[in-house]
Design a protein around this motif. Structure first.
Motif, short mmCIF file in Angstrom:
data_model
loop_
_atom_site.label_atom_id
_atom_site.label_comp_id
_atom_site.label_asym_id
_atom_site.label_seq_id
_atom_site.Cartn_x
_atom_site.Cartn_y
_atom_site.Cartn_z
N GLU A 195 36.66 44.35 37.53
CA GLU A 195 36.36 43.24 38.40
C GLU A 195 35.08 43.48 39.05
O GLU A 195 34.33 42.40 39.17
CB GLU A 195 37.64 42.77 38.96
N ARG A 253 27.37 39.35 37.89
CA ARG A 253 27.20 38.02 37.92
C ARG A 253 26.08 37.73 38.74
O ARG A 253 25.34 36.44 38.66
CB ARG A 253 28.68 37.50 38.41
N HIS A 273 24.11 36.26 32.07
CA HIS A 273 25.22 36.64 31.00
C HIS A 273 25.21 38.11 30.91
O HIS A 273 24.39 38.87 31.19
CB HIS A 273 25.16 35.97 29.98
N ARG A 297 37.53 43.31 28.18
CA ARG A 297 37.06 42.59 29.18
C ARG A 297 38.20 42.71 30.46
O ARG A 297 39.28 42.90 30.26
CB ARG A 297 36.76 41.21 29.09
N SER A 357 38.86 40.47 32.56
CA SER A 357 39.88 39.18 32.71
C SER A 357 40.25 38.68 31.26
O SER A 357 39.64 39.05 30.29
CB SER A 357 39.02 38.04 33.14
N LYS A 417 40.57 35.71 30.48
CA LYS A 417 40.02 34.51 30.36
C LYS A 417 38.59 34.63 29.71
O LYS A 417 38.13 35.76 30.19
CB LYS A 417 40.23 33.54 31.34
N ASP A 462 34.62 34.45 29.86
CA ASP A 462 33.80 34.95 30.90
C ASP A 462 32.59 35.24 30.39
O ASP A 462 32.34 36.07 29.44
CB ASP A 462 34.18 36.02 31.94
N HIS A 467 29.92 36.38 31.45
CA HIS A 467 29.68 37.83 32.04
C HIS A 467 30.65 39.09 31.22
O HIS A 467 30.51 40.28 31.73
CB HIS A 467 29.65 38.08 33.36
N GLN A 468 31.31 38.58 30.46
CA GLN A 468 32.23 39.64 29.55
C GLN A 468 32.42 39.09 28.10
O GLN A 468 33.45 39.23 27.67
CB GLN A 468 33.63 39.68 30.33
N VAL A 475 38.13 28.30 28.46
CA VAL A 475 38.71 29.23 29.68
C VAL A 475 40.11 29.06 29.54
O VAL A 475 40.71 28.13 29.18
CB VAL A 475 38.42 28.43 30.93
#
Length: 276
Positions: free
Chosen positions: A218, A225, A230, A237, A239, A241, A243, A245-246, A276
């Motif tokens: 993280e 970010r 991107h 990843r 997260s 969710k 992202d 950036h992932q 998301v």
């Protein structure tokens, strides 16, 4: 005492689920292996979203390197992919993921990435991309390029590749080391110095980044970010969710030179849909 028992029971149940999932995965792999190539194409064609592929060396040599793809196999991969996917530039796929239109496409979308900066990306991959009229993005690690070894491009060669209409360029940090164990200041230096080097070398500031060796957490994602629009990982990843950036990718191995093995791997690979 009751808490200890509860934790022990939870661990037992978790281990059971892990075993069950492994059995299911192996059973699914055996089932996929029995299917025809046409059936595997049909299964893939029903998917929606973005499949990102992460190639490395495209060489008839480097036989001890797992992430080596034979040029003839790459040619076959592209022919197969074009039957099922719309192959688009990374920037176009990112835009569709960001604005939520990716799931409205009539076919699944695929993005071709190359990591590190192997010389054969220029000398072999470019001609095959031209043959199929397929775009790709190269994520370059500065120190691998500056060393100009037998296997990696020189800066002059990277400039030639960057000028080709089918290629985009992204950043892959300075040293190509795993960044998750670095201090935050050192992580930021890796991110910004690679960006600035590519900007000075090619006259274009890279918008995308690929985490070296796919490793992230993280804290690193938060820094990325701030520097890039991107970023691509491998198959994991930080997260759960989606992202931008992932973005997850599948890295073909030498075992996937076989087209049916490749097709089976794509069915198991992560797709991103921007939700998301």
């Amino acid at each position: 005492m009751h808490d200890k028992i509860a934790v022990a029971v939870w661990k037992i149940e978790r281990n059971k689920m892990g075993i069950v999932n492994k059995i299911k995965h192996k059973a699914r792999q055996k089932w996929l292996a029995r299917q025809s190539l046409e059936r595997l194409q049909e299964i893939l064609s029903q998917r929606r979203g973005v499949l990102s592929l992460c190639y490395h060396a495209l060489s008839p040599e480097l036989n001890g390197y797992d992430y080596r793809t034979q040029p003839a196999a790459f040619d076959t991969h592209l022919a197969f992919l074009k039957e099922v996917f719309d192959l688009v530039p990374a920037s176009a796929a990112v835009s569709a993921l960001r604005d939520g239109t990716i799931t409205q496409k009539n076919r699944p979308v695929a993005v071709l990435c190359f990591d590190d900066g192997y010389r054969d990306n220029l000398t072999k991959a470019t001609g095959i991309l031209e043959k199929h009229d397929v775009p790709a993005i190269l994520f370059a690690a500065r120190d691998l390029i500056k060393k100009n070894t037998r296997t990696h491009m020189s800066e002059d060669e990277l400039k030639i590749l960057a000028a080709h209409p089918l290629w985009e360029l992204g950043a892959h940090a300075v040293t190509h080391n795993v960044l998750t164990g670095y201090l935050a200041d050192d992580q930021l230096q890796e991110l910004t110095e690679c960006r600035d080097w590519l900007s000075d070398l090619t006259g274009k500031t890279p918008k995308g980044f690929a985490y070296p060796q796919g490793q992230l957490n993280e804290g690193l994602v938060a820094l990325v970010r701030d520097v890039y629009e991107h970023a691509f990982a491998t198959d994991n990843r930080a997260s759960r969710k989606f992202d931008i950036h992932q973005i997850r990718r599948h890295c073909p191995t030498s075992a996937e030179d076989d087209i049916k093995t490749f097709a089976c791997a794509l069915i198991e690979a992560p797709f991103e849909n921007g939700l998301v």
